[in-house]
Design a protein around this motif. Structure first.
Motif, PDB file in Angstrom:
ATOM      1  N   ILE A  67       0.840  -1.187   0.000  1.00 22.04           N
ATOM      2  CA  ILE A  67       0.000   0.000   0.000  1.00 22.04           C
ATOM      3  C   ILE A  67       0.879   1.242   0.000  1.00 22.04           C
ATOM      4  O   ILE A  67       1.925   1.295   0.639  1.00 22.04           O
ATOM      5  CB  ILE A  67      -1.002  -0.024   1.188  1.00 22.04           C
ATOM      6  CG1 ILE A  67      -1.967   1.144   1.100  1.00 22.04           C
ATOM      7  CG2 ILE A  67      -0.285  -0.050   2.529  1.00 22.04           C
ATOM      8  CD1 ILE A  67      -3.249   0.959   1.882  1.00 22.04           C
ATOM      9  N   CYS A  68       0.422   2.237  -0.761  1.00 21.45           N
ATOM     10  CA  CYS A  68       1.222   3.450  -0.948  1.00 21.45           C
ATOM     11  C   CYS A  68       1.153   4.341   0.287  1.00 21.45           C
ATOM     12  O   CYS A  68       0.091   4.585   0.831  1.00 21.45           O
ATOM     13  CB  CYS A  68       0.716   4.197  -2.167  1.00 21.45           C
ATOM     14  SG  CYS A  68       1.498   5.803  -2.354  1.00 21.45           S
ATOM     15  N   GLN A  69       2.315   4.852   0.701  1.00 22.82           N
ATOM     16  CA  GLN A  69       2.381   5.704   1.890  1.00 22.82           C
ATOM     17  C   GLN A  69       2.954   7.089   1.568  1.00 22.82           C
ATOM     18  O   GLN A  69       3.451   7.787   2.448  1.00 22.82           O
ATOM     19  CB  GLN A  69       3.233   5.022   2.955  1.00 22.82           C
ATOM     20  CG  GLN A  69       4.684   4.802   2.527  1.00 22.82           C
ATOM     21  CD  GLN A  69       5.602   4.428   3.693  1.00 22.82           C
ATOM     22  OE1 GLN A  69       5.210   4.511   4.834  1.00 22.82           O
ATOM     23  NE2 GLN A  69       6.834   4.031   3.383  1.00 22.82           N
ATOM     24  N   PRO A 109       0.520  12.273  -1.602  1.00 25.58           N
ATOM     25  CA  PRO A 109      -0.796  12.362  -2.236  1.00 25.58           C
ATOM     26  C   PRO A 109      -1.770  11.295  -1.739  1.00 25.58           C
ATOM     27  O   PRO A 109      -2.945  11.589  -1.489  1.00 25.58           O
ATOM     28  CB  PRO A 109      -0.471  12.194  -3.722  1.00 25.58           C
ATOM     29  CG  PRO A 109       0.906  12.734  -3.864  1.00 25.58           C
ATOM     30  CD  PRO A 109       1.619  12.367  -2.597  1.00 25.58           C
ATOM     31  N   CYS A 110      -1.314  10.070  -1.567  1.00 25.30           N
ATOM     32  CA  CYS A 110      -2.216   9.028  -1.054  1.00 25.30           C
ATOM     33  C   CYS A 110      -2.602   9.319   0.394  1.00 25.30           C
ATOM     34  O   CYS A 110      -3.757   9.146   0.771  1.00 25.30           O
ATOM     35  CB  CYS A 110      -1.583   7.642  -1.161  1.00 25.30           C
ATOM     36  SG  CYS A 110      -1.886   6.870  -2.768  1.00 25.30           S
ATOM     37  N   LEU A 111      -1.634   9.772   1.208  1.00 20.04           N
ATOM     38  CA  LEU A 111      -1.953  10.074   2.606  1.00 20.04           C
ATOM     39  C   LEU A 111      -3.010  11.167   2.682  1.00 20.04           C
ATOM     40  O   LEU A 111      -3.909  11.127   3.525  1.00 20.04           O
ATOM     41  CB  LEU A 111      -0.698  10.525   3.359  1.00 20.04           C
ATOM     42  CG  LEU A 111       0.397   9.480   3.552  1.00 20.04           C
ATOM     43  CD1 LEU A 111       1.488  10.021   4.467  1.00 20.04           C
ATOM     44  CD2 LEU A 111      -0.160   8.177   4.107  1.00 20.04           C
ATOM     45  N   GLU A 145       6.399   3.245  -1.686  1.00 20.68           N
ATOM     46  CA  GLU A 145       6.335   4.640  -2.099  1.00 20.68           C
ATOM     47  C   GLU A 145       5.514   4.750  -3.382  1.00 20.68           C
ATOM     48  O   GLU A 145       5.257   3.750  -4.056  1.00 20.68           O
ATOM     49  CB  GLU A 145       7.744   5.205  -2.298  1.00 20.68           C
ATOM     50  CG  GLU A 145       8.617   5.164  -1.030  1.00 20.68           C
ATOM     51  CD  GLU A 145       8.034   5.948   0.151  1.00 20.68           C
ATOM     52  OE1 GLU A 145       7.142   6.800  -0.063  1.00 20.68           O
ATOM     53  OE2 GLU A 145       8.460   5.707   1.303  1.00 20.68           O
ATOM     54  N   CYS A 146       5.122   5.973  -3.699  1.00 20.39           N
ATOM     55  CA  CYS A 146       4.223   6.321  -4.805  1.00 20.39           C
ATOM     56  C   CYS A 146       4.186   5.293  -5.941  1.00 20.39           C
ATOM     57  O   CYS A 146       5.187   4.977  -6.547  1.00 20.39           O
ATOM     58  CB  CYS A 146       4.605   7.684  -5.372  1.00 20.39           C
ATOM     59  SG  CYS A 146       3.533   8.214  -6.728  1.00 20.39           S
ATOM     60  N   LEU A 147       3.003   4.809  -6.225  1.00 23.67           N
ATOM     61  CA  LEU A 147       2.821   3.792  -7.269  1.00 23.67           C
ATOM     62  C   LEU A 147       2.466   4.412  -8.623  1.00 23.67           C
ATOM     63  O   LEU A 147       2.099   3.708  -9.555  1.00 23.67           O
ATOM     64  CB  LEU A 147       1.732   2.807  -6.838  1.00 23.67           C
ATOM     65  CG  LEU A 147       2.150   1.826  -5.725  1.00 23.67           C
ATOM     66  CD1 LEU A 147       0.938   1.125  -5.128  1.00 23.67           C
ATOM     67  CD2 LEU A 147       3.142   0.803  -6.254  1.00 23.67           C
ATOM     68  N   GLY A 148       2.547   5.734  -8.728  1.00 23.29           N
ATOM     69  CA  GLY A 148       2.259   6.365 -10.016  1.00 23.29           C
ATOM     70  C   GLY A 148       0.786   6.295 -10.366  1.00 23.29           C
ATOM     71  O   GLY A 148       0.417   6.135 -11.531  1.00 23.29           O
ATOM     72  N   ALA A 149      -0.057   6.387  -9.352  1.00 20.01           N
ATOM     73  CA  ALA A 149      -1.503   6.312  -9.585  1.00 20.01           C
ATOM     74  C   ALA A 149      -2.213   7.275  -8.638  1.00 20.01           C
ATOM     75  O   ALA A 149      -3.341   7.025  -8.216  1.00 20.01           O
ATOM     76  CB  ALA A 149      -1.984   4.884  -9.370  1.00 20.01           C
ATOM     77  N   CYS A 150      -1.543   8.381  -8.317  1.00 19.37           N
ATOM     78  CA  CYS A 150      -1.976   9.276  -7.233  1.00 19.37           C
ATOM     79  C   CYS A 150      -3.374   9.857  -7.430  1.00 19.37           C
ATOM     80  O   CYS A 150      -4.025  10.232  -6.461  1.00 19.37           O
ATOM     81  CB  CYS A 150      -0.986  10.407  -7.065  1.00 19.37           C
ATOM     82  SG  CYS A 150       0.708   9.978  -7.497  1.00 19.37           S
ATOM     83  N   PRO A 187      -6.741   6.399  -2.274  1.00 21.40           N
ATOM     84  CA  PRO A 187      -5.553   5.600  -1.928  1.00 21.40           C
ATOM     85  C   PRO A 187      -5.402   4.373  -2.838  1.00 21.40           C
ATOM     86  O   PRO A 187      -6.392   3.835  -3.333  1.00 21.40           O
ATOM     87  CB  PRO A 187      -5.839   5.150  -0.489  1.00 21.40           C
ATOM     88  CG  PRO A 187      -7.023   5.916  -0.022  1.00 21.40           C
ATOM     89  CD  PRO A 187      -7.780   6.327  -1.225  1.00 21.40           C
ATOM     90  N   VAL A 188      -4.157   3.966  -2.978  1.00 21.30           N
ATOM     91  CA  VAL A 188      -3.825   2.928  -3.952  1.00 21.30           C
ATOM     92  C   VAL A 188      -3.004   1.823  -3.300  1.00 21.30           C
ATOM     93  O   VAL A 188      -2.166   2.092  -2.447  1.00 21.30           O
ATOM     94  CB  VAL A 188      -2.972   3.523  -5.093  1.00 21.30           C
ATOM     95  CG1 VAL A 188      -2.633   2.459  -6.127  1.00 21.30           C
ATOM     96  CG2 VAL A 188      -3.676   4.687  -5.761  1.00 21.30           C
ATOM     97  N   MET A 189      -3.274   0.569  -3.691  1.00 28.70           N
ATOM     98  CA  MET A 189      -2.366  -0.517  -3.306  1.00 28.70           C
ATOM     99  C   MET A 189      -2.226  -1.492  -4.462  1.00 28.70           C
ATOM    100  O   MET A 189      -3.011  -1.488  -5.398  1.00 28.70           O
ATOM    101  CB  MET A 189      -2.866  -1.233  -2.051  1.00 28.70           C
ATOM    102  CG  MET A 189      -4.122  -2.068  -2.228  1.00 28.70           C
ATOM    103  SD  MET A 189      -4.512  -2.936  -0.674  1.00 28.70           S
ATOM    104  CE  MET A 189      -5.867  -3.973  -1.196  1.00 28.70           C
TER     105      MET A 189
HETATM  106  S1  FES Z   1       1.161   8.901  -3.847  1.00 30.55           S
HETATM  107 FE1  FES Z   1       0.164   6.981  -3.795  1.00 30.55          FE
HETATM  108  S2  FES Z   1       0.184   6.440  -5.904  1.00 30.55           S
HETATM  109 FE2  FES Z   1       1.286   8.312  -5.896  1.00 30.55          FE
END
Ligand code: FES
Ligand SMILES: Cc1cc2nc3c(=O)[nH]c(=O)nc-3n(C[C@H](O)[C@H](O)[C@H](O)COP(=O)(O)O)c2cc1C
Ligand code: SF4
Lengths: 196, 444
Positions: free
Chosen positions: A100-102, A105-107, A141-146, A150-152
C-alpha cells in the motif's frame, strides 16, 4: 553464449533443484536477443522478475547463482542488482503481497486510515506475513496512480480508490484463492483484479 | 474547451488498437517523415516547435537531439523514459494505457531523426499491466510494417523493445536508467560525458519522456511553426497535467499552456474545485520534487500577477516565492492537510530512493527523515527547524545527480512557507495529536 545457456538449464545446490520451465527458458532466450551481442547482462532485471514469479515469489542466493550462470555474469553482479530494487524480495513472502502506498498524495486522501485498517484486518504489522502464509503486508512509495488514491498493489495488480469496503471485498476474494495454485500471469491478473 | 493535441482522439472507441488508430489518421507522421524528410529535417521541425522535455527538466527537445553524435560509427539508441515514479505524476501511464500507438508512432519518427535502429521503452516494474498493452501495440505495428526491417519500403529499420525496471525511483534519472538498462544498480553517472555521446552500451543515446515522444507526431503533422504558436511564450504547445490530492476531479488533463492556475483548480473543465468545498491550503504543481507554495502564492505571484500554468510563470519569484512546472504532477492540499506530515512523507521517500553514492544525499536525506519523524511524533526541538533547513542547504548542489536537490527542495520550501506549523508541532504536540485530520490554522 548459447552453450553456456544450455549447460545451466538446471541448477542443483544443497539438495534443491532449480530449473526454469521450457516456456520461461524460451522467454529468456527471446529477452536476451533484445540486446546486442555480449550484452546479455541487460536481461538481468527481466529474468529476475521471471525467476521470482516461477520460484515461489522471492529470490535466494541459489536462484541468483543459477541466473548468474545462465547469463554468464558473476554471482555478485546478480546480488548487487537484486538487493538494489525494491520489487525483488530476498525474504520469503506470502502468496499475496499487499503493498500500500504511503506517499503524500495518497496520505492526503486517507491512505493512512487504509494502512491502519489493513493492519487491523490482517492482524499483522507492516513488513510481516500472516501465520497462514497468505498475506505479506508492506508499505511502498508512490505507485504512479496518485489521482486514484488511496492505492495498493496485490502482487502485480492495482487496486485504486480504496475504501474499507473495497479492502474487505479484495481480502475476501483473495481468501477464496487460498488453495488455488499461485500465479502472477496475466490471466490471473484479469480474473482476480477488481476493476478500477 | 481547451485545445487537445495529445488526447484529441482519446474518446474514439478502440483507439488503442492499430486499425482504429490508423483509420483515425494515425501513423501519417511516420509516412511524412520517412518518405519526405531527412533525419535532420525532423530535428529542425522539432526545434522550431519549441517543444520542451516533459519529463521534468523542460530542456528543449530539438536542441537535445541536435547534440547526438552523428560522426560516431557506433549504433545510436533511443530510450523512452516510462519510469514515471515522481510522486504526483501519473500522466505517462494514462498515455500508454489509452494511446499506445501515439507513443510508438512518436518513437518511430524520433528514432528516424536520431538515426537509431534500436529503441527501448524503460517502464517502471510496477506497471506490469501496461507491458502487455505496449507489447500488443508493438506486435500490431510490426505486423503492419511500421516496425522491423525497411519500414514502408524505405531503408529505415527499427526495433522497439519494452524493458521493465523493478521499483527504483532513481532509475527515472536518465543516466541511472541507462545503468539499469545495462543490468546494473541504478547509480547515476557523472556528466559529462552526456548520453548523446556516451550513453547506452557506450553509444550515442537520447532519453526522452513518454509525453515528449508522444508529441512528436502531432508536431510533424501540424508543423513546428504552428505548434510553437500554441501555448504561451517559451512554454509552447500543450502539457499533460496529472491532478491529485483534495480536488473534486482528480485525473489527467491536457492544457494549453498559459491558462491560469486558478482556472485549472476551480473550473469544471479541470479539477472542479476543492473537495467538500474546503479551502485551498497549498499546491505542489510539478511533482514532489518542486517547491510547495501556499494558496496565495500559487494563485498569484508575489507581484500580484495571476499565476499561469507555464514553465516561466510558475517559476516567477525564484525559490523565495515561486516553484516549477516540473513533470506536471499537480498535488493540491486542502486546509485540513498537515504540512509536517506531508513533508515527512516526501523526506522518507527521498531517503528510501537515494542510491547512496554521494554522502550529502545519502546521509542528508536520512537526517531529514529522522528530524521530521521526531517533529511529527511530538519530540522535536525548535532548533531542529533550522537544522533541517541547514541540511537541505548542504545537500543542494553537492551531489552527482539532481535527486539531492529534489530531496532538499520540498523540505526547505515547506519550512519557508509553513514555519509556524512546524513550530506548533514542536510546542504543542498534544494538541496536534488530537487534530490528526483537521485544520490547525486557527491555532497558529
Ligand atoms: S502517492 Fe500513492 S500512488 Fe502516488
Ligand atoms: C531523480 C530523478 C528522477 C527522474 N524521473 C523521471 C521519470 O520518472 N520520468 C521521466 O521522464 N524523467 C525523469 N527524470 C528526468 C530524466 O533524467 C530526463 O531528464 C528525462 O527523461 C529527459 O526526457 P525529456 O527531455 O523528454 O523530458 C528524472 C530525473 C531525476 C533527477
Ligand atoms: S544525489 Fe543521491 S541519488 Fe543522485 S547519485 Fe547522489 S546519492 Fe545517488
Amino acid at each position: 553464449m548459447s552453450e553456456n545457456y544450455n549447460k545451466h538449464k538446471i541448477y542443483e545446490r544443497n539438495g534443491k533443484t532449480y530449473a526454469f520451465s521450457d516456456a520461461s527458458l524460451q522467454r529468456i532466450k527471446e529477452i536476451i536477443g533484445r540486446y546486442p551481442e555480449a550484452k546479455q547482462k541487460s536481461a538481468l532485471i527481466p529474468v529476475l522478475h521471471i525467476a521470482q514469479e516461477e520460484f515461489g515469489g522471492s529470490l535466494n542466493a541459489d536462484i541468483m547463482d543459477y541466473i548468474a550462470g545462465l547469463l554468464n555474469v558473476k554471482p555478485i553482479e546478480v546480488y548487487e542488482v537484486a538487493t538494489f530494487y525494491t520489487q525483488f524480495y530476498l525474504d520469503k513472502v506470502g502468496k499475496f503481497v499487499i503493498e500500500i502506498c504511503q506517499t503524500g498524495p495518497c496520505l492526503s486522501c486517507g491512505g493512512d486510515d487504509m494502512i491502519d485498517y489493513l493492519k487491523e484486518k490482517l492482524g499483522i504489522d507492516v513488513g510481516e506475513t500472516t501465520a497462514d502464509g497468505l498475506f505479506t503486508f508492506k508499505t511502498v512509495e508512490c505507485l504512479g496512480a496518485c489521482g486514484y488514491a488511496p492505492v495498493m498493489q496485490v502482487n502485480t495488480c492495482f487496486h485504486q480508490n480504496l475504501t474499507k469496503e473495497s479492502i474487505d471485498n479484495i481480502i475476501d476474494l483473495l481468501r477464496t484463492q487460498a488453495n488455488e495454485p499461485k500465479s502472477n500471469d496475466d490471466k490471473w491478473v484479469e480474473k482476480f483484479c477488481l476493476k478500477k | 474547451m481547451g485545445r487537445k493535441i495529445l488526447l484529441e482522439k482519446i474518446n474514439i472507441s478502440g483507439i488503442e488498437s492499430f486499425d482504429i488508430y490508423r483509420k483515425s489518421g494515425g501513423y501519417s507522421a511516420v509516412e511524412k517523415a520517412l518518405k519526405t524528410m531527412t533525419p535532420v529535417d525532423v530535428v529542425e521541425e522539432v526545434k522550431k516547435s519549441g517543444l520542451r522535455g516533459r519529463g521534468g527538466a523542460g530542456f528543449p527537445t530539438g536542441m537535445k537531439w541536435g547534440f547526438i553524435d552523428r560522426k560516431s560509427d557506433k549504433p545510436h539508441y533511443l530510450i523512452c523514459n516510462a519510469d514515471e515514479s515522481e510522486p504526483g505524476t501519473f500522466k505517462d501511464r494514462y498515455l500508454m494505457e489509452h494511446l499506445p500507438h501515439l507513443l510508438i508512432e512518436g518513437m518511430i519518427c524520433s528514432a528516424f531523426a536520431l538515426e537509431a535502429h534500436t529503441a527501448y521503452i524503460y517502464i517502471r516494474g510496477e506497471f506490469k499491466y501496461l507491458i502487455g498493452i505496449l507489447n500488443n501495440a508493438l506486435s500490431e505495428a510490426y505486423a503492419n510494417g511500421f516496425l522491423g526491417k525497411n519500414i514502408l519500403g524505405t531503408t529505415f529499420s527499427l526495433d522497439i523493445y519494452v524493458h521493465p525496471g523493478a521499483g527504483a525511483y532513481i532509475c527515472g534519472e536518465e543516466t541511472a536508467l541507462i545503468e539499469s538498462l545495462e543490468g546494473k544498480r541504478g547509480n547515476p553517472r557523472l556528466k559529462p560525458p552526456f548520453p548523446a555521446f556516451v550513453g547506452l552500451f557506450g553509444c550515442p543515446t537520447v532519453v526522452n519522456n513518454v509525453e515528449t515522444l508522444a508529441a512528436i507526431s502531432p508536431i510533424l503533422n501540424m508543423g513546428g511553426d504552428f505548434y510553437s504558436k500554441l501555448g504561451n511564450g517559451k512554454s509552447t504547445g500543450t502539457k499533460l497535467i496529472s491532478a491529485c490530492g483534495n480536488i473534486n476531479k482528480p485525473g489527467v488533463y491536457e492544457i494549453e499552456m498559459g491558462i491560469t492556475v486558478e482556472d485549472f483548480i476551480y473550473s469544471e473543465e479541470y479539477c472542479g474545485g476543492i473537495k467538500g468545498g474546503k479551502k485551498l491550503k497549498a499546491v505542489i504543481p510539478g511533482g514532489s520534487s518542486v517547491p510547495v507554495l501556499p494558496a496565495d502564492l500559487i494563485l498569484k505571484t508575489a507581484a500580484g500577477q495571476p499565476r499561469l500554468m507555464t514553465y516561466e510563470s510558475l517559476a516567477e519569484g525564484g525559490f523565495e516565492t515561486g516553484t516549477m512546472l516540473g513533470s506536471g504532477g499537480f498535488i493540491v492540499y486542502d486546509e485540513d492537510q498537515c504540512m509536517v506530515r506531508n513533508t515527512l512523507s516526501f523526506a522518507r521517500f527521498y531517503h528510501h530512493e537515494s542510491c547512496g553514492q554521494c554522502s550529502p544525499c545519502r546521509e542528508g536525506t536520512g537526517w531529514q527523515e529522522r528530524l521530521l519523524t521526531r517533529i511529527e511524533n511530538g519530540e522535536g526541538r525548535l532548533k531542529d527547524i533550522d537544522l533541517l533547513a541547514d541540511i537541505s542547504k548542504h545537500i543542494e548542489g553537492n551531489t552527482i545527480c539532481p535527486l539531492g536537490d529534489a530531496a532538499a527542495w520540498p523540505v526547505s520550501s515547506a519550512i519557508r512557507h509553513f514555519r509556524k506549523e512546524f513550530e506548533f508541532h514542536i510546542q504543542f504536540p498534544e494538541i496536534v495529536k488530537n487534530i490528526r485530520h483537521g485544520n490547525i490554522d486557527k491555532y497558529l
